[in-house]
Design an enzyme around this catalytic site. Structure first.
Site, short mmCIF file in Angstrom:
data_model
loop_
_atom_site.label_atom_id
_atom_site.label_comp_id
_atom_site.label_asym_id
_atom_site.label_seq_id
_atom_site.Cartn_x
_atom_site.Cartn_y
_atom_site.Cartn_z
NE ARG A 145 28.19 -0.85 33.85
CZ ARG A 145 28.48 -1.20 32.60
NH1 ARG A 145 27.60 -1.90 31.87
NH2 ARG A 145 29.64 -0.85 32.07
CB SER A 306 -9.61 -4.19 46.94
OG SER A 306 -10.36 -5.33 46.58
CE LYS A 312 -8.43 -5.03 52.16
NZ LYS A 312 -8.29 -6.26 51.34
CG ASN A 314 -5.21 -4.15 50.04
OD1 ASN A 314 -5.80 -4.47 51.06
ND2 ASN A 314 -5.69 -4.35 48.84
NE ARG A 345 34.98 -21.99 29.88
CZ ARG A 345 34.56 -22.11 28.60
NH1 ARG A 345 35.33 -22.64 27.69
NH2 ARG A 345 33.37 -21.69 28.28
#
Length: 471
Positions: A145, A306, A312, A314, A345
């Site tokens: 899925r 920032s 900034k 980023n 197992r």
């Protein structure tokens, strides 16, 4: 019942006193606070506790229905167990705490599921299975899925990269090797390379997805508990038929053998997911490099801010993708380590897979989501790329000039000439064409044309075209 979501009830200060070491109840145990890369992504929902609980219950209900199909359970058992296998009737946190006694959540889940059906049908819940059968099958369902979501996002990313590659087929830029200017290339070829790598990842994930198997072997992989237990009435073929019907019920593959300690499906998942994380990481680290202030050849469409520096913007999407690429190999290594599973197992090897596999699915799913956003808004500054081609004053095409000179004066002479010329050009910051002007090796040639970096992109265009032929 759903996992409890209780918040703090105190009206006092938010800060806990230094001497207060008691637990702080702030609600759900994992909200993704430390995982912005996967927070809010489709993969996060597809791999959460609720998703795993649903997969466990789907596996149990399908097992009963498969036995009905094979005549090993009464017709009413299938619908009854399916109705009882409603995730809303189970408390994941309660199951988790009760799982400590047996080491896995299937044991308490089966007890609750049996309590939810009529007494005469309880024997048809979990019949012939062991806890690992249900856990492994649930893991395959969750993986299937989740991978469908990842492949969809990769499709959106590669579609956009194909557009960028075509648009910038002829956009010249510096090619860089070992961090330095090498020879000119084109942004179209770079984008085509990103696309090709992500198509490789898509193909690997698609191949893994269609091979994910159910798990059904019983206590030790012999299917002994399926079907009649009286020796003269037992038909081994009926047990094998249940495995086939079980796979059909869940849309998974029927394995040739129980794979309790034959962990190829987990190894294949680990490899495909780690590769995908790295392929997305290649795109991300290239963007991070090209988006540096000193380079500025690309930029994210809407960079992140920032907490301290207002200016900034980023490259946050690329940062989160790069972060995931650095974590994925270590998670895959744990899954590969679990291939060494003892006996029929194992103790510990199987259990060690659960969290790394989920983390890998989440990391890759979050990165695929972020990649769609990254390439959708990616800004390409062709003028800056062109300016940067001239930073070395012609040295970026020294390979071309060396080849031209070698044809005229031989390789040894050409090597010596270009060594002197490039050193002079670098040290005196002169155009390479000016330094070579008057040299016999280039007599009668247009040095300005030979040192034009936009005329030395090789087969970048045709290579881009060839890469874009792949669908």
């Amino acid at each position: 019942m759903h996992e409890h979501d209780t918040g703090p009830h105190s009206t006092g200060p938010l800060h806990t006193a230094p001497h207060d070491t008691g637990p702080l109840d702030t609600g759900p145990l994992d909200t993704g606070l430390l995982a912005p890369g996967r927070a809010g992504s489709p993969a996060e929902a597809a791999t959460g506790d609720a998703a795993f609980l649903r997969a466990l219950l789907d596996a149990e209900a399908a097992l009963t229905r498969a036995q009905v199909c094979c005549g090993l359970a009464p017709a009413e058992a299938g619908p009854a167990v399916t109705r009882a296998a409603d995730p809303a009737l189970f408390d994941p946190r309660d199951l988790a705490l009760r799982a400590r006694s047996g080491g896995n959540p299937v044991i308490p889940l089966v007890a609750d599921l049996r309590a939810g059906v009529a007494p005469e049908l309880r024997g048809h819940v979990h019949r012939g299975a062991t806890s690992q059968d249900i856990m492994d099958t649930a893991a395959m369902l969750v993986a299937s899925r989740t991978l469908a979501l990842v492949v969809d996002d990769l499709g959106r990313t590669t579609a956009r990269l194909g557009v960028l590659a075509a648009e910038h087929r002829e956009t010249p830029m510096p090619g860089r090797t070992l961090t330095q200017h090498a020879v000119p290339t084109t942004f179209g070829l770079k984008a085509a390379g990103w696309r090709a790598l992500l198509l490789d990842a898509r193909d690997r994930l698609a191949a893994v997805t269609v091979s994910l198997p159910v798990q059904l072997g019983g206590a030790a992989g012999t299917l002994a508990a399926l079907g009649p237990q009286v020796p003269e009435a037992r038909d081994p073929a009926s047990a094998l038929a249940v495995v086939s019907a079980y796979a059909s019920e869940l849309g998974l593959v029927e394995p040739p053998l129980p794979w309790h300690t034959l962990r190829a499906p987990i190894g294949d998942l680990a490899g495909a997911l780690a590769f995908t994380a790295g392929a997305l990481g290649k795109l991300a680290v290239d963007v991070l490099t090209l988006a540096r202030t000193e380079i500025g050849e690309v930029a994210e469409g809407s960079g992140g801010g920032s907490s301290a520096m207002p200016h900034k913007a980023n490259p946050v999407r690329a940062t989160l993708i790069a972060s995931a690429a650095r974590r994925a190999p270590h998670l895959a290594a744990t899954l590969y380590g679990s291939l060494a599973a003892e006996d029929e197992r194992p103790a510990g090897a199987w259990h060690a897979e659960w969290e790394p596999l989920r983390d890998l699915l989440r990391l890759v799913g979050g990165s695929a989501r972020d990649a769609v956003e990254l390439v959708s808004g990616l800004r390409v500054f062709a003028d800056v790329m062109r300016e940067h081609l001239d930073l070395t004053h012609g040295l970026i095409v020294s390979e071309r000039l060396a080849a031209v000179a070698a044809d005229r004066i031989g390789r040894t002479g050409a090597t010596e000439l270009m060594a002197r010329a490039t050193t002079t050009a670098r040290e005196r910051v002169l155009p390479l064409a000016e330094v070579l002007d008057g040299e016999a090796a280039f007599a009668g040639l247009d040095l300005l044309a030979l040192t034009d970096p936009t005329r030395y992109t090789g087969s970048a265009g045709p290579l881009t075209d060839r890469a874009l032929e792949r669908r």
